[in-house]
Structure formats: C-alpha cells, structure tokens
Design a protein around this motif. Structure first.
Motif, short mmCIF file in Angstrom:
data_model
loop_
_atom_site.label_atom_id
_atom_site.label_comp_id
_atom_site.label_asym_id
_atom_site.label_seq_id
_atom_site.Cartn_x
_atom_site.Cartn_y
_atom_site.Cartn_z
N LEU A 2 5.31 -22.55 14.11
CA LEU A 2 5.67 -23.01 15.45
C LEU A 2 4.49 -22.86 16.38
CD1 LEU A 2 9.29 -21.60 15.83
CD2 LEU A 2 8.57 -23.95 15.36
N ASP A 3 3.92 -21.66 16.41
CA ASP A 3 2.77 -21.41 17.28
C ASP A 3 1.59 -21.02 16.39
OD1 ASP A 3 0.81 -20.45 18.92
OD2 ASP A 3 2.08 -19.00 19.96
N PRO A 4 0.70 -21.97 16.13
CA PRO A 4 -0.41 -21.70 15.20
C PRO A 4 -1.31 -20.56 15.67
CG PRO A 4 -0.17 -24.06 15.56
CD PRO A 4 0.74 -23.39 16.54
N THR A 5 -1.26 -20.19 16.94
CA THR A 5 -2.08 -19.06 17.39
C THR A 5 -1.39 -17.73 17.12
OG1 THR A 5 -1.19 -18.89 19.65
CG2 THR A 5 -2.95 -20.52 19.28
N LEU A 6 -0.15 -17.80 16.69
CA LEU A 6 0.61 -16.57 16.44
C LEU A 6 1.47 -16.74 15.20
CD1 LEU A 6 1.26 -13.74 17.76
CD2 LEU A 6 3.24 -14.84 18.79
N PRO A 7 0.82 -16.85 14.04
CA PRO A 7 1.60 -17.07 12.81
C PRO A 7 2.52 -15.89 12.47
CG PRO A 7 -0.76 -16.73 12.33
CD PRO A 7 -0.62 -16.83 13.81
N ILE A 63 -0.45 -20.82 28.28
CA ILE A 63 -0.92 -20.87 26.90
C ILE A 63 0.09 -21.55 25.98
CG2 ILE A 63 -2.34 -18.81 27.16
CD1 ILE A 63 -0.08 -17.18 25.91
N VAL A 64 -0.37 -21.90 24.80
CA VAL A 64 0.56 -22.42 23.80
C VAL A 64 1.43 -21.26 23.30
CG1 VAL A 64 -1.01 -22.11 21.84
CG2 VAL A 64 0.78 -23.87 21.75
N THR A 65 2.72 -21.55 23.19
CA THR A 65 3.68 -20.62 22.59
C THR A 65 4.67 -21.48 21.83
OG1 THR A 65 5.19 -20.77 24.45
CG2 THR A 65 3.52 -19.02 24.55
N GLU A 66 5.55 -20.84 21.09
CA GLU A 66 6.55 -21.67 20.39
C GLU A 66 7.41 -22.39 21.43
OE1 GLU A 66 10.07 -20.94 20.42
OE2 GLU A 66 9.63 -19.21 21.71
N PHE A 72 3.09 -7.10 18.05
CA PHE A 72 3.51 -7.11 19.44
C PHE A 72 2.35 -7.34 20.43
CE2 PHE A 72 4.81 -5.23 23.49
CZ PHE A 72 6.05 -5.82 23.67
N ALA A 73 1.29 -6.58 20.27
CA ALA A 73 0.18 -6.70 21.23
C ALA A 73 -0.41 -8.11 21.20
CB ALA A 73 -0.91 -5.67 20.92
N LYS A 74 -0.53 -8.66 20.03
CA LYS A 74 -1.05 -10.02 19.94
C LYS A 74 -0.11 -11.02 20.61
CE LYS A 74 -2.79 -13.37 16.55
NZ LYS A 74 -2.80 -13.72 15.11
N TRP A 75 1.22 -10.73 20.42
CA TRP A 75 2.24 -11.60 21.02
C TRP A 75 2.11 -11.69 22.53
CZ3 TRP A 75 6.45 -9.66 24.05
CH2 TRP A 75 7.42 -10.61 24.39
N ILE A 76 1.70 -10.58 23.16
CA ILE A 76 1.61 -10.55 24.62
C ILE A 76 0.70 -11.66 25.15
CG2 ILE A 76 0.87 -9.16 26.61
CD1 ILE A 76 1.79 -6.68 25.12
N GLY A 77 -0.32 -11.99 24.38
CA GLY A 77 -1.11 -13.17 24.71
C GLY A 77 -2.22 -12.97 25.72
N GLU A 125 -6.70 -27.94 21.68
CA GLU A 125 -6.86 -28.24 20.25
C GLU A 125 -5.54 -28.04 19.49
OE1 GLU A 125 -9.68 -26.45 16.61
OE2 GLU A 125 -9.64 -25.53 18.63
N THR A 126 -4.83 -26.96 19.80
CA THR A 126 -3.57 -26.67 19.12
C THR A 126 -2.56 -27.79 19.34
OG1 THR A 126 -4.01 -24.32 19.48
CG2 THR A 126 -1.76 -24.93 18.84
N PHE A 127 -2.47 -28.28 20.58
CA PHE A 127 -1.54 -29.38 20.84
C PHE A 127 -1.97 -30.66 20.13
CE2 PHE A 127 0.10 -26.61 24.08
CZ PHE A 127 1.44 -26.94 24.12
N ARG A 128 -3.27 -30.92 20.12
CA ARG A 128 -3.74 -32.15 19.46
C ARG A 128 -3.39 -32.18 17.97
NH1 ARG A 128 -9.26 -32.47 22.44
NH2 ARG A 128 -8.72 -33.78 24.24
N ASN A 129 -3.38 -30.98 17.37
CA ASN A 129 -3.19 -30.93 15.92
C ASN A 129 -1.78 -30.60 15.48
OD1 ASN A 129 -5.91 -31.44 15.62
ND2 ASN A 129 -6.43 -29.25 15.74
N HIS A 130 -0.90 -30.34 16.42
CA HIS A 130 0.41 -29.83 16.03
C HIS A 130 1.28 -30.95 15.45
CE1 HIS A 130 4.12 -27.56 16.04
NE2 HIS A 130 3.39 -26.47 16.30
N PRO A 131 1.95 -30.70 14.33
CA PRO A 131 2.75 -31.76 13.69
C PRO A 131 3.91 -32.24 14.55
CG PRO A 131 3.07 -29.62 12.60
CD PRO A 131 1.92 -29.45 13.55
N LEU A 132 4.35 -31.46 15.53
CA LEU A 132 5.49 -31.89 16.35
C LEU A 132 5.07 -32.76 17.53
CD1 LEU A 132 7.65 -28.61 16.32
CD2 LEU A 132 8.25 -30.82 15.28
#
Lengths: 217, 217, 217, 217, 217, 217, 217, 217
Positions: free
Chosen positions: E127-132, F72-75, F141-146, F160-167
């Motif tokens: 879902l979020d490639p930055t947070l697999p 930021i990008v998140t799910e 958790f810490a990584k999740w905080i963003g 970049e993440t949005f450009r490549n995302h399959p959805l």
C-alpha cells in the motif's frame, strides 16, 4: 515606450491651460459651455437636479453657476450672463427655480414695513455702495425685493426676459425648469393646474393675502 | 421596542418640516445659519473650499449660496443677503472670490467697446426689464460690469461693504476669503506681496493695461 | 478560550430555531412582531418605505408581509392577519397604500363590461375553485373588484376595518400610511386638500367619470 | 454635444411615464410583465429566491407581488391576478410557496376551536365588512383558513387553479416553485419522496394528527 | 513617542516566532490549539463550515487540518493527530464529514472488482511503498477502501475511535459534525430519521444495493 | 425576453447537478480535475500557494485536497488518490510540502520514547481500530511516524512513489512543490544547495542529531 | 456652534505651517523626526518595509528619506544627515539595505575596467563638477564605486560610521536593517550563518571571484 | 485546460527572475528603465509627483530612486547614476527638486559657523570615513553643504551637469522638474518671473541675506 519626460511635459501643460482658461476668452470655456441661474436655497441641489458637475478643484467644471434669492433675473444676473455669453464661450442658459421658495413666503410690502420698523429707510439707501450710479426710484423698494406670486410664472417670465435681452446673443439656447422640493425632481414650468398641483408654487399657498408688487405678472 | 407606527410618525414629521422650512422664517434656517457669496466660476469648488455641503436633496443643506460674476457685492447680493439675514435666521456671511478670475482678464472699457461693435447701445438699456425702476446713470456701463484690478482688494472691499450696509444686521459675522486656483486652497485676502505672489490676483498679470473704472479702488 | 465545539453547538441551535420558528407559534414570531398589508404595485418599495427588512434568507425577517391589488382589506387579508396575530405572536399591523394606484385608474363597472366582452360571465363564476363555499351575491362582481374613488379614504377605512374586526385581537396596534409615488415618501392618509394636493389620490384624477360601486365610501 | 435642455426634457418625460404608468393599462406594464404569488412569511426572500427585484423607488420594478398566508389561491389572489393580467400588461405568473410553512403547523379545526374559546363565533362573521356580498357557507370556516397537508401538493394545485381559471387569459405562462427554508434554495414542487425528503413539507412533520379540511386534496 | 527602532525590533521578532513555531513544540501551537479531520471533497468548505481560518500566509492559522477521502479515521489520521496532540500543543479535535459523500456512492466490492478489471491485483500490493512494514491482511482490500453505509454512523464512530485511542491524550476535546451539502450548513451527526431526512446520508440513497464490508458498523 | 419560468428551471438544475456530482463518477469531477496532497500545517495556505480555490459552499471547488502530517505518501493518501483518480475523473496530482515543517523538528525515535514514557506501548497498538486487518510489523513504529531528514528529498520521493504506484493510472500528471514558509512562496523541490539555502529543509537545521528511521532516504 | 470663519482661519493656518515648515528649523520637523538611509533599488519598498509613510502631498510625511546605490554611507549621506539632525529637528536614523543588492553583483575593479573600455578615464575625472574642491586620490576610483562583499557587514559598518561621525549629534538613535528581497521582510543585520542563510548577502553568491577594494571590511 | 503543473512552473520562474534581476545587468532593468534624483524632503511625494510607482514588494518597481538633501548632483549621485545607466539597463534620468526647500532656508556660511560653535572643526574632518581617499580642499566646507540661492537655477544646472558628465552615456534622456509644495503640482524649472512667482524658490524669500558659496551659480 514613451519617456517619462514626454508624459510629464503633457501633464503640466494640461493643468496650466485649465488653471488659466479665462485668459483665452471664448477659447477657454467651461466644459458644457453653460451658464446656470438658480435660487440660492439649500433645498435646491443644482448638480443633482441638472445631472451636471458645476465645479471641481481640478479639471472638471461644467458650468458657470449664478445663484440669487429666487433664481430670478436681476441686473446682476444680466451682467453675469452677458459676460459669460459674450466673452467666455458660453452657448446655453439653464434657469432653475424651485417650489416651496422663500420668495413666496411673505408679501414684499410686509417685509418693507418690517425693515422700516427696524429703523431702515428704504427710500434713502444706496443699494450697492460700490456703484452709486445705480439708482432705484423712490417707492420701488418693495418691488425690488422680488417676492413672487407664482414660481412657474416667474420662471417662464425669467426665460423670456433672457431670450429678449439685448445683451444676450440670439443664438444662445435658453430653457427654464422648476425643482420640486416636495418630490425631489425637476419639471418644466407650467400653468396647468394638474401638473402644478403636487407642489406649493404660489404665495397664496403660504398664506400670503395680497398680490406682490408687480414685477413678474 | 417602540412600535413601527411611532417610528413612521416621527420620520414623516421631520421631512415635512425640512421641505417647508421657509414658512417658519428665522425658525427654519439652513443648517449652519450661513449665507455664502461666491464667484460663479467653475474652477471655484464652493463645498470643497469651505468644507461644507451647500445643498442636498433631503435633509442636509448648510448654506444659502449666492454666486455671481466675481463674487462681488451688487444690489442683488445685498437683496439676497438682506432677505436671509433679516427673515430666514442667517447669522454669518462668508465671501469667496478666487485668483485667475475672469473679472481680471480685460478692461471693462474694452468690453463696453466690444459690445458697441456688436450693435448694443449701453446707454439706452433697461438692465433688468422686470424692474425698470432701477436705473443706471449714463456713462456708468463700464463701471457696472464690475471688472477688478485686484481680487484681494475687491474681496476686502466687499467684506467692508457688507459690514457697513444698513440692510445687514450688525451682529452678523462677516469674513472674506480667496480661493487660489493655482494651489487649490483657501487663504485670507491680503495686500502683502509675499502672500499674494503665488497667484494671479491683478489685471496687470492678465496683460490689462489701464486701471478699471473705479468701483473697488 | 471556549472550545470550537461549544461555538458550533450554539450556532447550529440558532439556525434550527430560525428555520423552524413557525412550530413555536407565538414564541417564534418575526423580528418586529409585525404584519404589513401593502399594495402589490412595483412602485411601492415596502422595505424602503417603512425602513424595515421584510425577509432575508437567514436570520433576519422583520415582518409578515401581505400584498394584494390595492393593499385593501379582503377576506384573505383578514384570514392572514387573523393567523399571524392570534397564532404567531404578531402585535402590530401597518397598512401601506399608495398614490397613482392602478385601483384608481378605471371604473369597476367598465372593467366588468370589458370582461363580459371577452366572454367571461361574472355572475356564474366560482371565485376560488378550492373554496366553493365562498360565494358572491349576484351583481356583486364590480364591487368585488375593489376599485377605489380615493386612496386616503380607502386607507383610513381599511385601518378602521381591522381595528373593529372580531378576528383581530383588540390590543394589536394598527396604523395606515400612504406612499406617495410622485414624491417617493410616506405620509399619513388624510382628507385635507392641502396635504393631498401633491399627489393623485382619486379616480377623478385618472379621468374616471362615475363613482365606483360603494365598497369604501 | 446635445444641449442640456434636450437632456433634461428627456429625463423628466421618462420619470413622468414611470410615475403614472398605471394610466396606460397594458402599455405601462411592470418591467418583466410578471405577477408573483408568494407566502407572506419572513423566511421567504422573494427577490433572492427568484433573482428579480420586485420594487424600487424609481425606475425599476420587475413584478406585481401578491403575498398572503401560504401563497395560496384565494378569491383575492384571483382578483389581483385578473386585474394585472387583463388590464396591466402582465403575461406571466410565478407562484412561490415554501417548506416549514406555518400553514402546516396546526390543524385548521383546532385553530377554529381556539378562536371559539376566545369568544369568536365563526359562523356569524362578516369576513370582509367592506364586501358583505361575499358569504361563506356555515361550517366552512375551518376550510377557509386554508391550512395545508402538503405544500408541494398545494403548490401544484395552485398552479392548476390559475391555469384553468376563466378570469386568467389562456396565454399567460404559469409556473409554481417551492422555496426550501432549510436549504435556502428553490425547487419545483414534486411528490417524489427523494426530492421532498430534505424538507418539511407536510403537516404530519409538524406533529399534526388529522387531515386538514379538504381544500387542496 | 517610541523610536522606530523599537517598533522594528518588535515586529521582526514576532515574525520569526511565527515562522519557526514548530521548533517550540507545545509552546508554538496553532492559534486555536485545534486539529481538524475533514473529507477532501470540494463541496466541503472547511473554513466556512467551522467559522475558522485554517491557514494564512502570515500570522493567522487556526488549525492543523487533516483531510482524506471521507474524513474518516485511518492510521494516517491517528498518526497526524497523535503528533499534534502530543507534541504541538493541540487540545481539541473537530471532525467534519458531509452528506452526498462520494464514499456512499458505490459498494467497495464493486470498486475492487473494477480495479481488478484494470489489471490491479489488490492482494499483492504494497500500500505504502515507503513503509512496507505496514501490511494489509489478504482479503482486506475492499474494507480498506473505507466506503460507508451511513455518514452519521461513520462520523459518530470516528469520534468514538479518537476518544478511545491510546495515542490521543484523554483531556483532548473531541466532537464530530456533518456538513449538509444540500443545505450548506452544519449539524451534529444523528440517527434520528427526522434530522437526517433532509440529506443523503446512506449508500442506499445512492442506489448501492449491498452493505459495505464492515468497517464502521 | 425569456420567461422567468425558463430561468428558474435552468438555475435549479445547475444546483442539483453540483450538489450530487459524486453520483456521476468521472462525469462529475471537481473543477480542475485535480487532487492535492498537502501538509496539514497552518503555515501552508494551500489556496494561495497554488492559486486555486479548493472548496466553496456553492458551485466552485477546484480540487480534492488531502492533507496529513507532512504531506507525505501514506496508505491513506494512496487510498484517497486511488479513489479520485480511478472513480471521480481526476487527472492531475499536485503535492505540496513546506519548509519549517514540524516533521523535521525531532527524531522519531525520541518521539517513540516520549510516548513510552507516557505509558503507551507502540508494539501492541491497533493503529486503526476500524481496520485491524492493517498491521504494522513490530519495531516499525518510529518509522511509521514519518519524520523527515530533508523536505526536498521527501517531496521528490513522494512524487516518485505516486508516479509508480499500481493504483494510480499512468496518464495522471504528477508534480511536487515546496512552500517556503520563510519567503511565503512556492518553489520546486531541489537538492541544489543554493536554491535550498534560504530555507530550513533538514532536521539538522532543527538541531536533530541522528538520522531518522529510513523511510524516505 | 463655532462660526465657519473660525474653522477656516484654523484650517488655512495649519496648511501654511506645513508648507513652510523648513523655515522653522528644528521646530518644523518631519512627523517622526526621522532620517532614513536606503538603497535606491526598486525591490526595496521603503514605506512597507518600515511601516511608515515617507511623504504625502499634504500634511503627512514621516521622514526625510535619503536613497543611493547601496544605501551606504557617503559624503553626501553624511551631508544630508548632518543637515536634518543639526538643523531640522531629526532625532533618529534608520538605515535599510537589502539582499540581492546590485552592489554585490560585480567586482568594482571589473566595472572600472569596463568604463575604461568605453573610453572613460577614471583618474582624470571631476566627480562632481559643481564641487571641484572634492577630490579623489588617483587609484581610488574602484573603491569609490562602493561595491560590497557582504551586505550585513556593510550595514553594520554603516551604522557604526554614523554613530561615530563628528557631524552627527551623539543623542541621535541609529539602527540598521536588512530587507530580504527573497522573503519580503525585514531583519537585523547579522553575521550568523543561520540567519543569513536564507538570502544572498555576499558577492560570492553572485559569482564574484575576488574581494572588493577595501571600503567596508 | 493547461495543467496546474504548467501554471506553477511559470509562476515560480517569474518570481525568481524578479528577485534576482540585478544579476542580469542591463537585461534585468527596472520597469521603466528609469533613474530618479529627488530631494529627501517629506513634502515631495515622488510617486504622486511623477505618476509612477517607484518600488513594490513583488513584481512592480518603476525606477531606481536616489534622494539626497536638495536633490542635487553630488559625487554620490554621479556614482549611483553611473552604475544604473552603465550596468543596469537604465535609459532615462528624471530630476525632481522642490520649492520651499530647506536648502534655501539658511546661508551655508552660517551653518558652518553654527557647527563650529558646537565644537566641530570642518577643516579637519574625514567626510566619509569609509573612503578617506575622497578629500575636500580646506575652506570648501560651506560650499560642500550645497545650500541654494535659487531652486530653478539649481535644477537646470543639475540637468546640465548630468547631460555633460563623462560617466553618463550620451543617449540617456535627462529632464528636470520642480515640485511646487505650495500648489502640489509639477512644473518645469524656469527663470521666468511669472512662472516662478507663485512659489518660494530663492533663499531671499527665506530671509537669507547673502549669496551662497558659489556652487550652482
């Protein structure tokens, strides 16, 4: 792109011409080549009534505006109109009197009597001390005051006097109007009872009993 | 909460009093109990110059405003001021003349000659056909035109004439002012060279050679 | 600092009360507890004439405003006033008719004749098809049209009718007014010739020859 | 450049025509040749709802606007519409009722009972004392009050009644609309549950138990 | 008179504090110490709905405003609220969802099917490639989409989730609101049929047949 | 002249389409077919920064606007963008992050520690209780905080993440921007020292010592 | 009520004092008793940067404002400040230079060379032909041009020079400021890397290789 | 419809060019390619006098504006004009001095004496401590102060000096103007007594007895 120097040169010349326009006689007329004769009453808004802008501090200025008690013809009104029509390029005269005029509110003979009671001697007055050459016949004082019997009659008589006066050029357009204080609008002077009925236009409506000394009738 | 009936009753009464205020004589004066004498020139913005509002269609109205060529004393000006000061509650007279006045722009004798060239006979004119009792001595025509040599002198002389005139009550405040067209502001009339120097106030500055017929000097 | 939650709670409650105010009967009155009866003419600006704001999309709303041809009493006007005064908290009635009213512009008998010419049979009409129980006596059609002889008389008669009507509570304040189309202002209805003279208030002034069928006189 | 005289002549004629436009019958219609029937409620802003300007003190004026309790057809509404459509040049009728209407807030039978409790005898009333020829059948009082079960039904029924009424010309356009007080916007009347669901349009939503006396259904 | 130096010193310090306020943690909060959760829809005007000003280029700024599809709780909403409430001085949470929401307009299972038709494989997506590290159970995709059955239920459930979440301090005030797109106003979420009836709040009203995957019910 | 009926018919239809536009899927897009991802900070004025109008109560509405902590990008961002791009007609994505972001102001590991000190156990949390199917690996958790090391890097990585995302459909235009809080203007994200130098874009500038858990680098 | 005469007397006196205020020396100061030294660049809005109004056509006027290339101290700046501080009542000096200044954009030695290429001989110039007594040592031309290495250093050095100059009274308050063109705001001059980093303040940032001739360092 | 990405790209580029325009030398001129030399007096409103907008915080900016005591030529004025005309694309010079200038209000020799009385030794001063290479011949102090005998002469001399100076390109347009403080308007400098008479333009009018040290005559 023009230089700023060019812009400033043009701007300063325009102001100079405006400020000194009387030097140019008929070539420096007011904006509408117009002379207005109006009553001096504070309930007569000249600009609004006529849809013009009489004067402005810079640049505008649609008319020379003469105002006196009644907005009637006098030697001063003739003098002022003569000057602007013959020497300052004016081509149209518009006269505005108004209903509810104070000139309808008393009989001139009563006003004369009231002044005598205050110690004034109307028969031995120099009306204009700067012009003693101008003399009023004895007994003429009450008539001189200029009270009216009927504002519409007075307005039409005033128009006629200007049209026929030897000091006013024949090709000047002259028209007369009545501002209705009660309705806040302008109409042509008329003797038709219906058109006049909405307004107070005669001294009788002010409770004045006798006819005024005969200036306008 | 007052009823709307009460509000409407009060409002309609106020308008009626305003519209008919001349019936009440001194009890229905204009808002500032003021009479203004001003030149009829379109470069003289009376309201702006004096910081007042002469007339409005409803409710306002600070002054009775008399305007003629020059803003000078004439029998008409005396007549109009006499009426408002004695019968309509006015207590102050303010006189406004202005620099660059057309009344400085020619010699009255030349104007008389120009009219004669057009076929007018100034010696055989009824100035005001509605008041033939008012007569001008023969030879008085050029003086009657009222051209000025000096606007400050004329303004001060005009103030003095009103102050001393038997038809003007002694307790009326009289002051005179000069609107400078060149600077768009008001000043007191003066003979001091420095204060006058910024403006055109004499006929000499307009290229007029001879002295005017002696009305103001 | 109050929470935003508190602010939003208060705001949403206020709107709800406004939107549903008719549910609360006398406890949800309009802002001035006022019912206005006015002519439907486009030359009668109700808000401006009375200095109120009849309606607004949210929150305001000074009056219930009934308008019909003439601004006259009818069974519908009584019905509407009865509802607002007895059930919706209204405590004052203001009636506004106007000069130059179309109800003065023809004789009802001529209007009836014109309708017959178009094929209408006034004697066999159900006036309100949703209320056939409401019947007009044969021959009453012209009177029903409600044309006036005199708007001031009509206005005063209208006030009187409301004051005396059994469906209107006795403690409701009732007043009547005439909007002068010619002068754009309000006055009380009157029979005094002077006060009425400025305006067209009778059918005679519209060239109507005969008296109307007698509804108001 | 036209003279000011020409301008003033045109201007005064235009005002005269506006002020006296009812004299010209179909040739002096309101600006949109429109008659509006609307509820008298203060939550119904007629100008805003329809995007027009009903009345103005000078010159404007899009419609004749009839307002009563409910915005329903009555003999008065028929009378007023008949006059404007047949004699004053009107060609379109727009009807506006509104949700949250007070006419939904009670059962007419309960209102009748409440009046009886106050001492009113509905069976022995002259509804309009100026027109005793107009009679209501005994027992018709509650129906006369005009309470509604459903504002959309009432609106559509009102449109239909005007379309079919013999006093309304057949070529007049008639449409009906509902102003949603809750949403502050206009919609067409409808019986579709979805379109109506956002608003209170029935007496049931006000807690009224029984059906109203049958005027609209 | 203070020196200009003093004035400039104060002004520059104030701007610096504003620009760098996040450095001060709880001592540099936004103006109302507020976090808003709202739907991202263009028909939901957050500032107008809440009577606040979310952001401004200099000085203002009432709230941190989180917006997503639906205005629903998500791990991202929890993350953002956790940050502002624990570390940036926020003390109140306001949630705004709205009627006519796109999240009611389809069944999530149909959306999943549509994506599969386009070649997407929802079961094998990061879902979020930055947070697999964040993983969705297989089969959870449709539920993840977050479509609603009922916006009021969802709003109340969202409030409850924030109130009970271990990452949100217990003394934070939480309230939820529904913006009615149809009526352009705010109300509290409710299950009462009457209060909800004016608006489209369920997927059934959008023609969605089956219940959504069970996230909110 | 069209009838008022025609005008009202057109106006009511336009509002209906606007209010219910989500029903039409890709045929009822927002005005610019745009989805914005922005930080929730009150110092980021989205409308002003982008020169658009995100939302209005009636008629306008340029974009769907998603805002979270950091922009930021998140799910959740993927979910929301997926919905608008695939089902609601959106064709462009614009991402706006900003300098001075609170996401640079601390190290995520310190925030995690602070929460533990308050009694929160990050390893045993359901992030979104409405979606327990979404699980975070222990230690994530810490990584999740963003929290970010560098806002420009994060912005470019987000694009970049949005450009490549399959959805996200491949033909959607994606761009990213940085709002400079210090200068109140927008620029493209960049790693060039000169272009970044005017602003605080790294956690080092906030005094953060260690590198964040590796989400963006 | 004061007379209009009194009002006009006061008004004309106030204008006279304003227009001639330089005659009164220290008793006719500008409104804030302030002298500003600023760069002549069009990207430095002096009024906005300082929150004052330097000049107005009538009545206002907060400061004497000296502007030159760089906003640096020169003999002309000393001359102008000396005059206002010693003879015109000024008590405060505010100096404003700005980032992105053209004085950082080249090395003075290169400019000198460019002029030589155009045929100018800098060693044999009378800088000010009206004051040949003012002489520049041969070889001083490049230094005279006044290019800067660092605007903050220059600003602080400029403040210091004014504070210590024998022609400036010791009790005059002196402060210096830098307008950031990039951020459109004011800050104090500083050498701290962090505070300066947002802006271009050194010639190195413009690609200038060598140090300027040593005027400020 | 262009994408928002395209719009934002263009907008950010435009700001960058404006902010850094000095880097581009003659290719980054101010908007009117203009350099203004004006007196620093608060009664000289440069923007209003010239009809331009000297500076704005973003985007505008018609001129580089140099202001000193008198608006006279100095080595600093030559330096600043030389820079903008040779290196920053300027093509026109406009000089504005003004009447009532403080530079006319005293004799420079008296000012020198007053400074000596305060303990200043003008013969042993470094005028500009940052440029000791610039030296004033002993005895030149009073002349250096730059007091004028006649502002029109000074203005014309200033124009001439710029036109002939070797550091000013020959194709630059140079013009000079006098702002009349007394009349609040601009005129060309002149020696004609009539045109100058309205204003104070010589030191004699300020009561200064002797001729100034000979800088301009």
């Amino acid at each position: 792109m023009a230089t700023l120097k060019d812009e400033l040169t043009q701007r300063t010349e325009q102001f100079d011409h405006w400020a000194t326009r009387r030097r140019y006689g008929p070539d420096g007329p007011n904006n509408r080549r117009l002379w207005v004769l109006a009553c001096m009453d504070e309930r007569l808004p000249v600009d609004e009534a006529l849809g013009i802008r009489v004067d402005t501090p810079v640049g505008g200025g649609d008319a020379h505006c003469f105002r006196n008690a009644g907005g009637i013809v006098t030697e001063d009104a003739i003098r002022s109109a003569m000057l602007t029509c013959n020497f300052f390029g004016t081509r149209e005269i518009v006269i505005v009197q108004h209903t509810q005029c104070g000139m309808l509110s008393a009989n001139a003979k009563d006003l004369e009597a009231a002044l005598r009671d205050k110690g004034v001697d109307p028969d031995n007055l120099t009306l204009d001390p700067t012009l003693p050459e101008l003399k009023l016949d004895k007994g003429g004082f009450a008539k001189w005051i200029g009270m009216m019997d009927d504002v519409d009659v007075t307005c039409m008589k005033t128009v006629e006097t200007f049209r026929n006066h030897p000091l006013i050029p024949k090709d000047v357009t002259v028209s007369g109007w009545v501002w209705e204080v009660e309705t806040r609008r302008l109409r042509a002077p008329t003797q038709e009872a219906e058109a006049r009925a909405r307004t107070d236009v005669t001294s009788g409506q002010f409770g004045v009993k006798d006819k005024q000394p005969g200036r306008w009738s």
